[in-house]
Design an enzyme around this catalytic site. Structure first.
Site, PDB file in Angstrom:
ATOM      1  N   CYS A 110       0.835  -1.204   0.000  1.00 44.61           N
ATOM      2  CA  CYS A 110       0.000   0.000   0.000  1.00 44.61           C
ATOM      3  C   CYS A 110       0.873   1.258   0.000  1.00 44.61           C
ATOM      4  CB  CYS A 110      -0.999  -0.037   1.150  1.00 44.61           C
ATOM      5  SG  CYS A 110      -2.439   0.980   0.783  1.00 44.61           S
ATOM      6  N   HIS A 159      -3.681  -4.900   0.338  1.00 41.95           N
ATOM      7  CA  HIS A 159      -3.130  -5.429   1.595  1.00 41.95           C
ATOM      8  C   HIS A 159      -3.203  -6.959   1.624  1.00 41.95           C
ATOM      9  CE1 HIS A 159      -2.673  -1.686   3.906  1.00 41.95           C
ATOM     10  NE2 HIS A 159      -3.667  -1.247   3.161  1.00 41.95           N
ATOM     11  N   GLU A 189      -1.633  -8.957   3.458  1.00 39.87           N
ATOM     12  CA  GLU A 189      -1.463  -9.500   4.818  1.00 39.87           C
ATOM     13  C   GLU A 189      -2.788  -9.905   5.462  1.00 39.87           C
ATOM     14  OE1 GLU A 189      -1.158  -6.355   3.965  1.00 39.87           O
ATOM     15  OE2 GLU A 189      -1.638  -4.932   5.558  1.00 39.87           O
TER      16      GLU A 189
END
Ligand code: GLN
Length: 544
Positions: free
Chosen positions: A394, A520, A522
Site C-alpha cells: 500500500c 493489503h 497480509e
C-alpha cells in the site's frame, strides 16, 4: 410463562458463546475467542465470530493506530477491529461488516430510527432501545451467516461504563434463547505475586462478582496466568466463582499464539463447550494444525531476518497482520523469521545502512501522513540498490514509485500529493472521484477488487492465476500520467485493476525480488496457508 414459550418458539438454530473479560484489558480475549472458534471448527461445527466494541467511533477507521492498533479490512470493505484478523487467521471463516459492531453504530442506527419516527412517540432509552438494537444485530448476524455456534466477544473489561449495555444485551439474549443455547466464558487474570511466590485468585473472584451483580453467571473461566494453576487455586476459584472445577481452564502464557487452541484442547475445553451447549460430540481434527503450523514454528530448519520499516513500530498492534503474515511466510518455508522493527525517522537521522545492513529483506507496510516518509524512501532506495528482497504494501508501493521516479527517472522532487500538494511530479495522486470526498469515515477505496496479473512476472509466479482478489484501504493511486515514463525506465507493472486501469502491483526486472502492491495481502494470510506473496518474499530472504 407464555412469553417464555413464545421466545422459545422463536429460538434461533444458532447457539451462542459470549466472551467477556475481567480484571485488566489486554488479556488476549480476541485470541482466546479465535482459539475457541478453531477448536469447534476442527470438530466440524460451523462457527462464526463477532466482536462488540464499546467505543463511540462508528468504526476504528478514523482512529490513530497509537489509539487502536491496526484497522483490519474485510472482503466487503468494512474497517474493523484487529480481533477480526485473529478470527480469520485461526479459523477457515471469512467475515464481513456484520461481524463487528460498535456503540457508535448502535446509537447511529437508533437515532436514525428515532428521527424517522419508528419509536411512535416513546422515550428512547438505553434499556430497551439500545439493548434491543444490540440484540437485533447479533441475531441478524446469526440468521444471515447461520453458523451452528456464534462466538460473540464483548470488548472492554467488566465494570467499564461503556460496555454495560452490551453486557445487559447478552444477559437478556442468553435468557431468551435458553441455557442450552448460550454460555458465557469469562477471561480473567490470575496474577503471580513474585514477593509472595504465590498466584492470587482474588482479582478473578472480584471480576466474577461484578458479572454476577449484573446477572451474568459465567459457565467457564479462562484464567490467564504465567504460572500453572495449583489444584488449590482451581478449587478456590471454582468455589468462590460458582463454576465447576473442570470449567476453570488455565491460559498459560505461550511463545506462539497458534499453540493456544492445542493447549485448550488438552484441558478438555472443547468437550466442555460441546457438553454445555448440548452439541453433538465429534472427533476433533487438529492434527494438521499441529504438524503444519506448530511443529514448523517450534522446530524451523532455517531462519532469516527481515526489517519492517514504519512509523508505528513501537506499538506491537499497529502492524499486527503484517507481522503475522511474515510468520506464516516463515512457516511455509520452514524458517524462523526474526522481525527487526525500524523506525523510518531514525533512517532519516542516521541513514539506512546502520539499520538495514544485517537484514535479508525489507518490508514497508501501509501508513498515512507525511511523518517518516523520507526515511522510507531511503529504505526502498537501499533495498533496490543493494538488491535486497523488497516487499512494499500500500503506502509501501507508493513509496517505491516515488523512489523510482526520483532516483531512476530523474524526477527529482517527485512525490505523492498526500505529502506534497504542489509537487512538480505527482507520481501518486488522488483520483477525480476521491477529490470530491469530504468526510473521513468509510470513504477510502475499501475491500476486495479484482486484479489481472501479467504472466511471466513474480506476482504471477506467486499466485499462479490470472485474476486475483485482494483487499484495499487507501485514497491515493499510481498516477497513470507517469506510467509510460516509469515503464520505459524499467518499472514492470505486473497487476492492474482493469475496469479503471489502476496499477495494483509493480516490480523491478533487474532485481532478485522487488514486488510492491497497492492492496493489503497480509489480511488474507493464515498460518497454515501463507499468502503467496509473503511465502515467496520470505523464500527469497532465506535463500540469500
Ligand atoms: N496513505 C496512502 C493512501 O491513502 C496509503 C494508505 C495505506 O497504506 N493503507 O493512499
Amino acid at each position: 410463562m407464555s412469553a417464555n414459550i413464545n421466545q422459545r418458539q422463536n429460538k434461533p438454530s444458532t447457539k451462542f458463546i459470549f466472551i467477556t473479560g475481567g480484571v485488566i484489558s489486554g488479556l488476549g480475549k480476541g485470541i482466546a475467542s479465535a482459539s475457541i472458534g478453531k477448536l469447534l471448527e476442527s470438530q466440524g461445527i460451523k462457527i462464526s465470530l463477532m466482536k462488540c466494541d464499546p467505543y463511540i467511533n462508528v468504526d476504528p477507521g478514523t482512529m490513530n493506530p497509537f489509539q487502536h492498533g491496526e484497522v483490519y479490512v474485510t472482503d466487503d470493505g468494512a474497517e474493523t477491529d484487529l480481533d477480526l484478523g485473529h478470527y480469520e487467521r485461526f479459523t477457515a471463516a471469512y467475515f464481513s461488516k456484520d461481524n463487528n459492531i460498535t456503540t457508535g453504530q448502535i446509537y447511529f442506527s437508533v437515532i436514525e430510527k428515532e428521527r424517522r419516527g419508528d419509536y411512535l412517540g416513546k422515550t428512547v432509552q438505553v434499556i430497551p432501545h439500545i439493548t434491543d438494537e444490540i440484540k437485533n444485530c447479533i441475531r441478524k448476524t446469526a440468521k444471515k451467516q447461520a453458523p451452528d455456534v456464534l462466538i460473540v466477544e464483548i470488548g472492554g473489561t467488566v465494570g467499564d461504563i461503556e460496555s454495560q449495555p452490551f453486557l445487559e444485551a447478552i444477559r437478556q439474549l442468553a435468557i431468551e434463547v435458553g441455557s442450552e443455547n448460550a454460555i458465557n466464558i469469562h477471561v480473567t487474570l490470575v496474577p503471580f505475586i513474585k514477593t509472595a511466590k504465590e498466584i492470587k485468585t482474588k482479582p478473578t473472584q472480584h471480576s466474577v462478582g461484578r458479572l454476577r451483580e449484573i446477572g451474568i453467571q459465567p459457565d467457564i473461566l479462562l484464567c490467564r496466568t504465567e504460572k500453572n494453576l495449583t489444584e488449590d487455586a482451581r478449587e478456590k476459584i471454582a468455589l468462590f466463582c460458582n463454576v465447576e472445577k473442570n470449567a476453570v481452564v488455565q491460559a498459560l502464557d505461550v511463545k506462539h499464539i497458534y499453540e493456544i487452541p492445542l493447549r485448550f484442547q488438552r484441558q478438555g475445553l472443547d468437550r466442555l463447550i460441546v457438553k454445555k451447549l448440548r452439541l453433538k460430540a465429534r472427533k476433533s481434527n487438529l492434527r494438521l494444525w499441529e504438524s503444519n503450523v506448530m511443529l514448523r514454528l517450534k522446530k524451523p530448519k532455517t531462519k532469516t531476518t527481515i526489517a519492517v520499516v514504519g512509523k508505528y513500530i513501537t506499538l506491537q498492534d499497529a502492524y499486527k497482520s503484517i507481522y503475522e503474515a511474515l510468520v506464516h511466510g516463515g512457516i511455509a518455508n520452514n524458517a524462523a523469521v526474526e522481525i527487526v522493527k525500524v523506525d523510518s525517522e531514525n533512517i532519516e537521522k542516521n541513514g539506512a545502512d546502520k539499520y538495514l545492513k544485517n537484514v535479508k529483506g525489507v518490508l514497508i507496510p501501509g501508513g498515512f501522513g507525511k511523518r517518516g516518509i523520507e526515511g522510507k524512501i531511503t529504505a526502498v532506495q537501499y533495498a533496490r540498490e543493494k538488491l535486497l528482497p523488497f516487499f512494499g504494501i500500500c503506502l509501501g508501493m507508493q513509496i517505491a514509485v516515488i523512489d523510482f521516479a526520483r532516483h531512476v527517472c530523474g524526477l527529482k522532487k517527485a512525490n505523492s500529493t498526500e505529502f506534497e500538494q504542489k509537487t512538480p511530479y505527482p507520481v501518486i495522486s488522488l483520483l477525480e472521484e476521491q477529490k470530491k470526498v469530504t468526510v473521513k469515515g468509510g470513504s477510502m477505496r475499501l475491500g476486495l477488487y479484482p486484479c489481472h496479473l501479467q504472466k511471466g512476472t513474480n506476482a504471477y509466479f506467486s499466485y499462479k492465476k490470472e485474476v486475483i482478489h485482494e483487499r484495499h484501504r487507501h485514497r491515493y493511486e499510481f498516477n497513470n500520467k507517469y506510467r509510460d515514463l516509469l515503464v520505459k525506465n524499467g518499472l514492470l507493472i505486473s497487476g492492474v485493476y482493469r475496469k479503471d486501469n489502476l496499477v495494483e502491483i509493480i516490480e523491478l526486472r533487474d532485481h532478485p525480488w522487488f514486488v510492491a502492491c497497492q492492496f493489503h495481502p497480509e489480511f488474507k494470510s493464515k498460518p497454515d496457508q501463507a499468502h503467496p506473496l509473503f511465502k515467496h518474499f520470505v523464500a527469497q530472504c532465506v535463500e540469500l
